[in-house]
Every structure is written in structure tokens, then in C-alpha cells.
Design an enzyme around this catalytic site. Structure first.
Site: not given
Length: 352
Positions: A173, A316
Site C-alpha cells: 500500500e 509498500e
């Protein structure tokens, strides 16, 4: 309408789990000597329905979106960083991009809506819903249609992967302000005050952490969402990328694809998915414990043990990606170690 949410979750193969456990018992080591590497190999055997599991084919999907609450100063970085990082992912310069190359993983970035426009790029999948969510401390983060669309993006990415089904799925994300959203979601699910769950995120000092906690508590008091209302919590307090991750986690479990969960925000999405469909928890492995203070609390609540604890707080999907090599090692050990009989080694029950 997301009717697919009502489809059943796949069932793990208990016959292969038992066979894998029995195989671990006759390898040339004391049973349990490899700790979590044994446990995870047995779990993967059950998930994948094969005696010798593997994680050669990995898919990493990074979902990106902005959050309206970021305008309230809950992050150390400006919102334009979200769109800039999307392009960094796409051009291969981000940490998760490097790790995806290292793993030989399929890697994709999905833009669900950022404040600054993301330029067209061959490596960015555009699924823009809006230019970020609303400030959830003053209004619902998204409306019902936006929530449905965000969940469906996660569903879609899993469905797209089925042309070459992955052995393992990782969701990453990116979204300035998303630790605030995750903290609010977890506070709702656990019915705990915001102050117990709010951390520094991208690097706030103590005074701004307190300000962030007050703003999130304002949102909790405004929306008054109950612990057994995960969809309402996601609509009122979530982000487009967190909803997409939730949808992907549920669809992966429905399709029988093992999921490796990343850090605090990913675990918050996993908790929403579990609250919606409790059986999905059987398809989740937890990659690491992040340095965000509330993450350990979440892992304790879920009664799970992460594979790594490295003081990371990048997001991430990076912590989960680092754990893939451990999973690969676990699978190789399970498949390639000799048994006592094959090696001519006496085991503990030998009376020789």
C-alpha cells in the site's frame, strides 16, 4: 453489488497438512528444531494442496490512494508524495520494486485515486475512484458506491492473476495518511481509544502524535461504529487502498491463494477481512512485525507469530517481500532434506 463477497472461502487440504507434518517428523533433525520454518511449510502444504509446497510464483500488488485526513497534519509528508511514489514504483526505484525484482515476482501498481494526478504509465493500472477519500474526522471517508468499487478492485486483481495462479500473494500500500486510517479501523474493531493505537507513522514527533490521536478520536466519536460492523468501519474510516487490499485478501482466500501479510496497515486490512469472513484467516501468513507501536498489539489479538521483526515501518509490502526468501527456504528444507532412513541416521526411537 459485490455479490462475490458472499461466496465461500476455500478449504485447506487437511490430508496434505497431516502428510507434511508426518514428513517433518522423519527428517534428519529433532521434530520442531526448525521452529516456524516447519510450521509454515506444513501450513503451505495445506493451503496449496500439495505435499511439497513452493513459493516460486509470487504476485505483489501495490494499491495506492490518498486520504482526506492528511490535510489535518497527521503525516510528516505532504500528500503529493503519494502520486510521486506511484511513479517511483512504476519506474522501479522504490524498495518494493527492488525486492520484487530480487524475488522474480510479478509486480503491479494500482492507482485508486490520488490528490495529485498520476501521469499515464505502462506500469500503472488506473482504477481511480476519486482524488482520495474525505477527511474521516468530519465525514464518512467514502460513500457506499466508492466502497463497493474499491473492494471490487481487489477482487479484480486476484481474478486477473488466475491466468497463471500465484503460489503466494502480497498486497502493498501507499497513501499519505493511511496509518491514521488503519489506527481508526483497529480502534473500532478492538473498541479501544485512539491514543492506544496511534504511532508516529512516517515520523511524527510526540506532540504531533498526540494531535493525530485527538483527530482520530474525534472521528471515532463522530461515527460511533460498532466492532461488529466492519463494512461500515471501512466506509467511514478506511481508504480506497485499504478497501482494495481487503477485497483482494477475501478473494484470494476464496480462490485458495495463500496470502503473506505485510505490516500495520496490511494487518488492519486483514482484520477487516477476518471480521467480514472469519474463515479467511486460514489463508494468511504474517510476514513481519513493523515498528509501528500498535502492530504488535494487532498480532497478539490475532494470536499469530510473524516471520520477521526488523524494526521496519516502510509499508509498500516490503516486510512481507523480505519474508519470501524464508518461505522459500522452508519449502526447500521440507522437500530436500533427507529422512533418517534415507541418510542412514538413527533417530531417537532407534534401539540399535
Amino acid at each position: 453489488m459485490n455479490t462475490w463477497l458472499h461466496e465461500p472461502v476455500a478449504v485447506c487440504d487437511m490430508d496434505h497438512q497431516r502428510a507434511a507434518y508426518q514428513h517433518q517428523a522423519v527428517l534428519t533433525k529433532p521434530l520442531g528444531a526448525l521452529g516456524e520454518l516447519e510450521t509454515v511449510a506444513v501450513r503451505l502444504a495445506a493451503m496449496q494442496g500439495r505435499f511439497k509446497p513452493q513459493v516460486d510464483n509470487v504476485q505483489i500488488t501495490v494499491f495506492a490512494a490518498d486520504h482526506g485526513i492528511a490535510a489535518a497534519g497527521v503525516s510528516a509528508y505532504p500528500q503529493e508524495v503519494t502520486a510521486q511514489m506511484v511513479m517511483n514504483f512504476a519506474s522501479g526505484g522504490a524498495a518494493i520494486s527492488v525486492l520484487a525484482r530480487h524475488l522474480g515476482a510479478r509486480f503491479e501498481v494500482v492507482d485508486l485515486g490520488t490528490l495529485a494526478t498520476v501521469p499515464e504509465h505502462d506500469n500503472v493500472i488506473s482504477r481511480v475512484i476519486a482524488k482520495g477519500t474525505e477527511d474521516f474526522s468530519t465525514a464518512a471517508a467514502m460513500n457506499a458506491d466508492q466502497l463497493s468499487r474499491a473492494l471490487k478492485v481487489g477482487f479484480e486483481r486476484i481474478e486477473q492473476s488466475l491466468s497463471a495462479p500465484p503460489d503466494l500473494f502480497i498486497a502493498g500500500e501507499m497513501g499519505i495518511g493511511n496509518t491514521s486510517s488503519a489506527s481508526a479501523l483497529v480502534a473500532t474493531l478492538l473498541q479501544r481509544p485512539a491514543r492506544e493505537l496511534v504511532g508516529p507513522g512516517t515520523g511524527l514527533d510526540a506532540a504531533r502524535v498526540e494531535q493525530k490521536a485527538q483527530r482520530i478520536q474525534q472521528a471515532l466519536d463522530l461515527h460511533q461504529v460498532a466492532a461488529d460492523q466492519p463494512l461500515k468501519a471501512l466506509q467511514c474510516l478506511g481508504g480506497f487502498e485499504i478497501a482494495a487490499m481487503t477485497g483482494a485478501y477475501i478473494r484470494a482466500a476464496q480462490r485458495g491463494i495463500p496470502v503473506l501479510i505485510d505490516g500495520f496497515i496490511s494487518t488492519a486490512a486483514a482484520m477487516i477481512a477476518i471480521a467480514m469472513k472469519p474463515e479467511v484467516k486460514n489463508w494468511f501468513i504474517y510476514g513481519h512485525c513493523s515498528d509501528e507501536p500498535a502492530h504488535q498489539l494487532l498480532l497478539d489479538h490475532l494470536q499469530v507469530t510473524p516471520l520477521l521483526k526488523l524494526g521496519m515501518r516502510l509499508g509498500e509490502g516490503s516486510g512481507a517481500a523480505l519474508a519470501v526468501d524464508l518461505l522459500r527456504a522452508a519449502c526447500r528444507l521440507h522437500a530436500e532434506m533427507a529422512t533418517f532412513a534415507e541418510a542412514g541416521v538413527a533417530d531417537k526411537d532407534s534401539t540399535g
